[in-house]
Design a protein around this motif. Sequence first.
Motif, PDB file in Angstrom:
ATOM      1  N   GLY A   1       7.490  33.027 -49.907  1.00 61.14           N
ATOM      2  CA  GLY A   1       7.194  31.655 -49.504  1.00 61.14           C
ATOM      3  C   GLY A   1       7.247  31.472 -47.999  1.00 61.14           C
ATOM      4  N   ILE A   2       8.006  32.323 -47.307  1.00 60.52           N
ATOM      5  CA  ILE A   2       8.051  32.254 -45.841  1.00 60.52           C
ATOM      6  C   ILE A   2       6.655  32.478 -45.271  1.00 60.52           C
ATOM      7  N   ALA A   3       5.898  33.382 -45.901  1.00 60.99           N
ATOM      8  CA  ALA A   3       4.528  33.624 -45.448  1.00 60.99           C
ATOM      9  C   ALA A   3       3.660  32.395 -45.677  1.00 60.99           C
ATOM     10  N   GLY A   4       3.864  31.720 -46.809  1.00 60.96           N
ATOM     11  CA  GLY A   4       3.105  30.499 -47.062  1.00 60.96           C
ATOM     12  C   GLY A   4       3.428  29.390 -46.076  1.00 60.96           C
ATOM     13  N   ALA A   5       4.644  29.401 -45.564  1.00 64.90           N
ATOM     14  CA  ALA A   5       5.039  28.394 -44.581  1.00 64.90           C
ATOM     15  C   ALA A   5       4.369  28.602 -43.230  1.00 64.90           C
ATOM     16  N   SER A   6       3.625  29.691 -43.065  1.00 68.45           N
ATOM     17  CA  SER A   6       2.898  29.947 -41.817  1.00 68.45           C
ATOM     18  C   SER A   6       1.924  28.830 -41.485  1.00 68.45           C
ATOM     19  N   PHE A   7       1.581  28.053 -42.472  1.00 70.61           N
ATOM     20  CA  PHE A   7       0.725  26.878 -42.273  1.00 70.61           C
ATOM     21  C   PHE A   7       1.247  25.993 -41.151  1.00 70.61           C
ATOM     22  N   ALA A   8       2.561  25.767 -41.130  1.00 67.77           N
ATOM     23  CA  ALA A   8       3.169  24.869 -40.150  1.00 67.77           C
ATOM     24  C   ALA A   8       3.280  25.503 -38.768  1.00 67.77           C
ATOM     25  N   VAL A   9       2.919  26.775 -38.663  1.00 68.54           N
ATOM     26  CA  VAL A   9       2.924  27.468 -37.365  1.00 68.54           C
ATOM     27  C   VAL A   9       1.509  27.627 -36.828  1.00 68.54           C
ATOM     28  N   ALA A  10       0.616  28.139 -37.662  1.00 71.57           N
ATOM     29  CA  ALA A  10      -0.731  28.500 -37.210  1.00 71.57           C
ATOM     30  C   ALA A  10      -1.575  27.278 -36.841  1.00 71.57           C
ATOM     31  N   LEU A  11      -1.518  26.224 -37.662  1.00 72.33           N
ATOM     32  CA  LEU A  11      -2.402  25.087 -37.396  1.00 72.33           C
ATOM     33  C   LEU A  11      -2.017  24.312 -36.132  1.00 72.33           C
ATOM     34  N   PRO A  12      -0.753  23.968 -35.932  1.00 75.67           N
ATOM     35  CA  PRO A  12      -0.414  23.323 -34.654  1.00 75.67           C
ATOM     36  C   PRO A  12      -0.666  24.230 -33.450  1.00 75.67           C
ATOM     37  N   LEU A  13      -0.418  25.522 -33.591  1.00 76.01           N
ATOM     38  CA  LEU A  13      -0.646  26.454 -32.491  1.00 76.01           C
ATOM     39  C   LEU A  13      -2.098  26.412 -32.043  1.00 76.01           C
ATOM     40  N   ALA A  14      -3.035  26.321 -33.002  1.00 72.12           N
ATOM     41  CA  ALA A  14      -4.458  26.267 -32.671  1.00 72.12           C
ATOM     42  C   ALA A  14      -4.897  24.861 -32.280  1.00 72.12           C
ATOM     43  N   SER A  15      -4.434  23.872 -33.040  1.00 77.26           N
ATOM     44  CA  SER A  15      -4.940  22.510 -32.869  1.00 77.26           C
ATOM     45  C   SER A  15      -4.630  21.915 -31.504  1.00 77.26           C
ATOM     46  N   ARG A  16      -3.468  22.221 -30.964  1.00 80.07           N
ATOM     47  CA  ARG A  16      -3.032  21.571 -29.721  1.00 80.07           C
ATOM     48  C   ARG A  16      -3.881  21.954 -28.516  1.00 80.07           C
ATOM     49  N   TRP A  17      -4.769  22.930 -28.669  1.00 69.77           N
ATOM     50  CA  TRP A  17      -5.645  23.319 -27.568  1.00 69.77           C
ATOM     51  C   TRP A  17      -6.948  22.518 -27.547  1.00 69.77           C
ATOM     52  N   TYR A  18      -7.209  21.662 -28.561  1.00 75.45           N
ATOM     53  CA  TYR A  18      -8.530  21.051 -28.696  1.00 75.45           C
ATOM     54  C   TYR A  18      -8.455  19.522 -28.732  1.00 75.45           C
ATOM     55  N   PRO A  19      -9.520  18.837 -28.237  1.00 73.57           N
ATOM     56  CA  PRO A  19      -9.561  17.370 -28.242  1.00 73.57           C
ATOM     57  C   PRO A  19      -9.867  16.835 -29.641  1.00 73.57           C
ATOM     58  N   PRO A  20      -9.691  15.520 -29.880  1.00 74.68           N
ATOM     59  CA  PRO A  20      -9.854  14.938 -31.213  1.00 74.68           C
ATOM     60  C   PRO A  20     -11.215  15.193 -31.852  1.00 74.68           C
ATOM     61  N   GLN A  21     -12.304  15.129 -31.068  1.00 72.61           N
ATOM     62  CA  GLN A  21     -13.632  15.256 -31.662  1.00 72.61           C
ATOM     63  C   GLN A  21     -13.934  16.657 -32.177  1.00 72.61           C
ATOM     64  N   HIS A  22     -13.069  17.619 -31.858  1.00 74.74           N
ATOM     65  CA  HIS A  22     -13.271  18.981 -32.343  1.00 74.74           C
ATOM     66  C   HIS A  22     -12.127  19.458 -33.239  1.00 74.74           C
ATOM     67  N   GLN A  23     -11.295  18.504 -33.684  1.00 72.28           N
ATOM     68  CA  GLN A  23     -10.149  18.882 -34.492  1.00 72.28           C
ATOM     69  C   GLN A  23     -10.566  19.474 -35.835  1.00 72.28           C
ATOM     70  N   GLY A  24     -11.585  18.905 -36.467  1.00 75.41           N
ATOM     71  CA  GLY A  24     -12.005  19.400 -37.770  1.00 75.41           C
ATOM     72  C   GLY A  24     -12.438  20.845 -37.702  1.00 75.41           C
ATOM     73  N   THR A  25     -13.239  21.176 -36.685  1.00 73.91           N
ATOM     74  CA  THR A  25     -13.714  22.548 -36.531  1.00 73.91           C
ATOM     75  C   THR A  25     -12.566  23.489 -36.185  1.00 73.91           C
ATOM     76  N   ALA A  26     -11.713  23.085 -35.233  1.00 79.11           N
ATOM     77  CA  ALA A  26     -10.606  23.942 -34.813  1.00 79.11           C
ATOM     78  C   ALA A  26      -9.623  24.195 -35.953  1.00 79.11           C
ATOM     79  N   MET A  27      -9.234  23.136 -36.640  1.00 70.24           N
ATOM     80  CA  MET A  27      -8.286  23.296 -37.745  1.00 70.24           C
ATOM     81  C   MET A  27      -8.923  24.080 -38.878  1.00 70.24           C
ATOM     82  N   GLY A  28     -10.234  23.893 -39.065  1.00 71.20           N
ATOM     83  CA  GLY A  28     -10.920  24.632 -40.120  1.00 71.20           C
ATOM     84  C   GLY A  28     -10.968  26.116 -39.847  1.00 71.20           C
ATOM     85  N   ILE A  29     -11.250  26.488 -38.586  1.00 74.78           N
ATOM     86  CA  ILE A  29     -11.311  27.910 -38.237  1.00 74.78           C
ATOM     87  C   ILE A  29      -9.943  28.557 -38.392  1.00 74.78           C
TER      88      ILE A  29
END
Length: 389
Positions: free
Chosen positions: A100-128
């Motif tokens: 389950g620790i591996a499944g919790a990677s969700f809370a690490v990977a998405l904020p790590l990626a998302s915080r680099w992008y503006p709101p209008q590109h959040q869907g694409t960034a979070m999706g990738i």
Amino acid sequence: MLAAFLYFDMSFMVWYLLGPLQVQLAQALQLDTQQRAMVVAVPILSGAVLRLFLGMLADRIGARRTGMLAQCAVIVALFVAWRSGIDSFAQAIALGLMLGIAGASFAVALPLASRWYPPQHQGTAMGIAGAGNSGTVFAAVFAPMLAVAFGYEAVFGLACIPLVLTLLVFTLCAREAPVAVSSKRLSDYARVLVGNRDAWWFMFLYAITFGGFAGFASALPGYFHDQFGFDPRLAGWATAACVLAGSLMRPVGGHIADRIGGTRTLLTVYALVTVLVATAALQVGGATTTVALFVLTLLCLGAGNGAVFQLVPQRFGADLGLITGLVGMSGGIGGFLLAAGMGVVKQHTGSYATGLWLFAAVALLGWGVLSGIKRQWRNDWSAVSAARV
């Protein structure tokens, strides 16, 4: 982005590892259908709960350091399982809790990626970044084959190899976004939830989309084996086709949501999933038809995952780490209920049909809920967000 994607991808691979191995595990440990379902569902629930704590840790010490610690813990768990063996139902459950620790990677990977992008590109960034759930494809394809060749316990040791390589890449390449992030506590999660209906709605919507994706990804190898007599390898390949469709559609779903709006995308997703799962429950056609129905179902659910996280940053930009953990947790709980519920239904009724009908009804309920709140969301957010709702 690359580091977040790779970390998420390999984490999802091992998080899902017990799903493709469930037939061999059940035969070796003499598990009934309900116990088998519990073994594959426990990692989903464990990951759901641990996402809150990894989210808090990521806010406190940084997503990069948190990801490194989590990856090390998973590697140790798999190494111990390989060297010591899994000889009982209790030991299989214990391994599932650690995965389950591996499944919790969700809370690490998405904020790590998302915080680099503006709101209008959040869907694409979070999706990738979120497309890292494609790691489940590797597990579905290779785990049953390796288990046949070397034994299922050897798969745990072999899985450590890509995890160690990923840890090295993540350590060297991952970087924190140059934004201020305040440390969070459990009371902060309570603050987001108390009196905030939007947070609960997002949790419910994601429990359907990601819960459906994760639950079916874990349950389908056993379903195909029981329903059509697929051997473990064929069941893994059929499941891999379904999971691959959902994984590839996550970034596409985020991009579509950026273009036409997240609510419109989700309404389409829920309507299609209702029809597809209900048709599968009717058992119309043979194995090929059913596999095709589930490929389309997970394709839609993958698009829905991307669409939900196109909307989340627009509503909760200041509390993105908090809401990511909460929404991710709800998705994991939804997956646990689906995977475990399918086994319980099969054990007590002799058929999976009732479980499929129940999920179709929940998807229809999601469509109804979103239809009722979409106008309010569009009116409330349009003035503060540059992205489409």
